[in-house]
Design an enzyme around this catalytic site. Structure first.
Site, PDB file in Angstrom:
ATOM      1  N   ASP A 126       0.866  -1.160   0.134  1.00  0.00           N
ATOM      2  CA  ASP A 126      -0.055   0.102   0.225  1.00  0.00           C
ATOM      3  C   ASP A 126       0.870   1.157   0.112  1.00  0.00           C
ATOM      4  O   ASP A 126       2.042   1.202   0.257  1.00  0.00           O
ATOM      5  CB  ASP A 126      -0.870  -0.056   1.371  1.00  0.00           C
ATOM      6  CG  ASP A 126      -1.819   1.155   1.405  1.00  0.00           C
ATOM      7  OD1 ASP A 126      -2.169   1.541   0.426  1.00  0.00           O
ATOM      8  OD2 ASP A 126      -2.089   1.468   2.478  1.00  0.00           O
ATOM      9  N   PHE A 127       0.305   2.538  -0.138  1.00  0.00           N
ATOM     10  CA  PHE A 127       1.229   3.685  -0.193  1.00  0.00           C
ATOM     11  C   PHE A 127       0.593   4.400   0.983  1.00  0.00           C
ATOM     12  O   PHE A 127       1.698   4.390   1.943  1.00  0.00           O
ATOM     13  CB  PHE A 127       0.754   4.619  -1.225  1.00  0.00           C
ATOM     14  CG  PHE A 127       1.804   5.684  -1.378  1.00  0.00           C
ATOM     15  CD1 PHE A 127       3.140   5.524  -1.712  1.00  0.00           C
ATOM     16  CD2 PHE A 127       1.424   6.922  -1.163  1.00  0.00           C
ATOM     17  CE1 PHE A 127       3.832   6.887  -1.728  1.00  0.00           C
ATOM     18  CE2 PHE A 127       2.048   8.335  -1.137  1.00  0.00           C
ATOM     19  CZ  PHE A 127       3.336   7.999  -1.553  1.00  0.00           C
ATOM     20  N   ASP A 128      -0.389   5.135   1.283  1.00  0.00           N
ATOM     21  CA  ASP A 128      -0.415   6.106   2.325  1.00  0.00           C
ATOM     22  C   ASP A 128      -0.534   5.173   3.641  1.00  0.00           C
ATOM     23  O   ASP A 128      -1.435   4.099   3.778  1.00  0.00           O
ATOM     24  CB  ASP A 128      -1.830   6.780   2.319  1.00  0.00           C
ATOM     25  CG  ASP A 128      -1.553   7.641   1.171  1.00  0.00           C
ATOM     26  OD1 ASP A 128      -1.096   8.710   1.374  1.00  0.00           O
ATOM     27  OD2 ASP A 128      -2.199   7.352  -0.152  1.00  0.00           O
ATOM     28  N   ASP A 170      -1.987  -0.932   5.785  1.00  0.00           N
ATOM     29  CA  ASP A 170      -2.266  -0.500   7.062  1.00  0.00           C
ATOM     30  C   ASP A 170      -3.811  -0.258   7.335  1.00  0.00           C
ATOM     31  O   ASP A 170      -4.002   0.054   8.551  1.00  0.00           O
ATOM     32  CB  ASP A 170      -1.557   0.996   7.464  1.00  0.00           C
ATOM     33  CG  ASP A 170      -2.352   2.122   6.397  1.00  0.00           C
ATOM     34  OD1 ASP A 170      -1.880   1.922   5.195  1.00  0.00           O
ATOM     35  OD2 ASP A 170      -2.645   2.654   7.065  1.00  0.00           O
TER      36      ASP A 170
END
Length: 390
Positions: free
Chosen positions: A150-152, A333
């Protein structure tokens, strides 16, 4: 028809005291460590019904956005919908089945036997540390991985302004090292162009809008054509949400190609219920799917597609799996990452990046890391470990 209460998404269930035979379901919820409370329906008007629900959630220490309401009362259904509760289940005890969805019920059941409770997940605090386990024979050893991020909140810290997010120090260099050893993919809720520009690393997979749009390492573009049909509807929904919510301080409505994200991180806490209610009503009106995340609620095309299905699609399109299959590792997350945690399967590795915004919630992950900085460290160490294996 059945509905599932998922401890990853739901911290508590609020029962209408007028319901029959709740004891068996309450026991299942308690075993799954989901809180329960009751409220009295009927009388007092709409505002009083909302207040009764909010007070019931407060008693069990849960916020409406992570609570389920189960009721046979149409007025309570409307109150739950208008105050931003995560899931509203109507029970048809009086032969008024049509009235319950008309007032906003997500689903209507004949009785509580149709409610399922997901079990078997651990809470974030119970997970072993992935860095400590990496390379140990009894820990985390994957000789032929395909690694998904994932990124954020995973490669980047969560920030108040989504436009200000950047990869944490060392993350891009570690990704580059890892991409030299195995397939690497970034699966983000951001637009494809946005996330690929923020990472800026060639030669890896990028998926935007939770997988509705992808680019392969060679630049080949893929998109979900069924989802593309919803683009005009999403554009209209974004404009309407800006009209409805734009005057609330701290709210940002972000129109993406395959989604509309309403961010409320900077909004007053007593406005969050209204914000969620407006977005959910828009989704119901326009036939769009509603998903939630860390201080965000989103609309997407109502298509059975998510990060988990995207992960499996990418795995199926990776070359050179004849000698031995690639093993997926996924790091994320947020709630939308749980679909990918499920999709890695029993032979894959799911790693949660811990945070406290949803309390110590349940997760399907097997390991955890404490922060995006630890993700960068883990990525670099995994790359080094793979390079020594040749």
């Amino acid at each position: 028809m059945s509905v599932t209460i998922d401890p990853r998404r739901h911290d508590a269930v609020l029962f209408d005291t007028a319901l029959n035979s709740t004891q068996a379901l309450v026991r299942q919820l308690q075993q799954a460590r989901v809180g329960t409370a009751t409220f009295a329906s009927g009388g007092g008007g709409h505002d009083a019904a909302i207040q009764a629900l909010i007070e019931s959630a407060d008693r069990v220490g849960a916020r409406p956005g992570r609570c389920v309401v189960i009721t046979a009362d149409a007025a309570s259904v409307a109150a739950a919908r208008d105050s931003g509760f995560a899931l509203v289940i109507g029970v048809d005890q009086a032969g008024h089945r049509d009235a319950l969805p008309d007032h906003g019920a997500d689903t209507v059941l004949a009785d509580l036997d149709e409610v399922r409770v997901r079990a078997g997940d651990r809470h974030m605090s119970e997970l072993p540390d992935a860095l400590q386990a990496l390379g140990r024979p009894d820990g985390l050893t994957v000789p032929r991985p395909a690694v998904f991020f994932d990124f954020d909140g995973t490669l980047s810290e969560i920030v108040d302004d989504p436009d200000a997010a950047t990869p944490t120090a060392g993350a891009v260099a570690a990704l580059q090292q890892l991409a030299a050893q195995c397939p690497v993919a970034i699966l983000s809720g951001r637009d494809l162009a946005d996330v690929s520009q923020r990472v800026g690393l060639p030669g890896i997979w990028y998926a935007g809008s939770h997988g509705f749009e992808l680019t392969a390492p060679d630049g080949t573009h893929h998109q979900n054509e069924a989802a593309a049909a919803a683009i005009p509807v999403l554009e209209q929904a974004a404009a309407q949400l800006r009209d409805r919510l734009g005057s609330i301080p701290g709210v940002m409505v972000e129109h993406k190609r395959f989604g509309v994200a309403t961010h409320y991180r900077n909004a007053a806490r007593n406005r969050v219920g209204k914000i969620a209610a407006v977005v959910r009503a828009a989704g119901q009106r326009d036939g769009l799917r509603v998903t939630t995340g860390r201080e965000v609620i989103e609309l997407h095309p109502d298509i059975d597609w998510d990060k988990g299905k995207t992960l499996r699609w990418v795995i199926d399109h990776l070359p050179d799996q004849r000698a031995a299959p690639l093993v997926p590792i996924y790091l994320g997350d947020d709630i939308t990452d749980e679909d990918a945690f499920d999709a890695v399967g029993p032979n894959g590795v799911a790693i949660m990046v811990r945070h406290n915004e949803d309390g110590d919630r349940a997760t399907a992950a097997l390991f955890a890391l404490e922060s995006p900085a630890r993700v960068a460290e883990f990525t670099g160490r995994l790359a080094s470990q793979l390079s020594t294996l040749g």
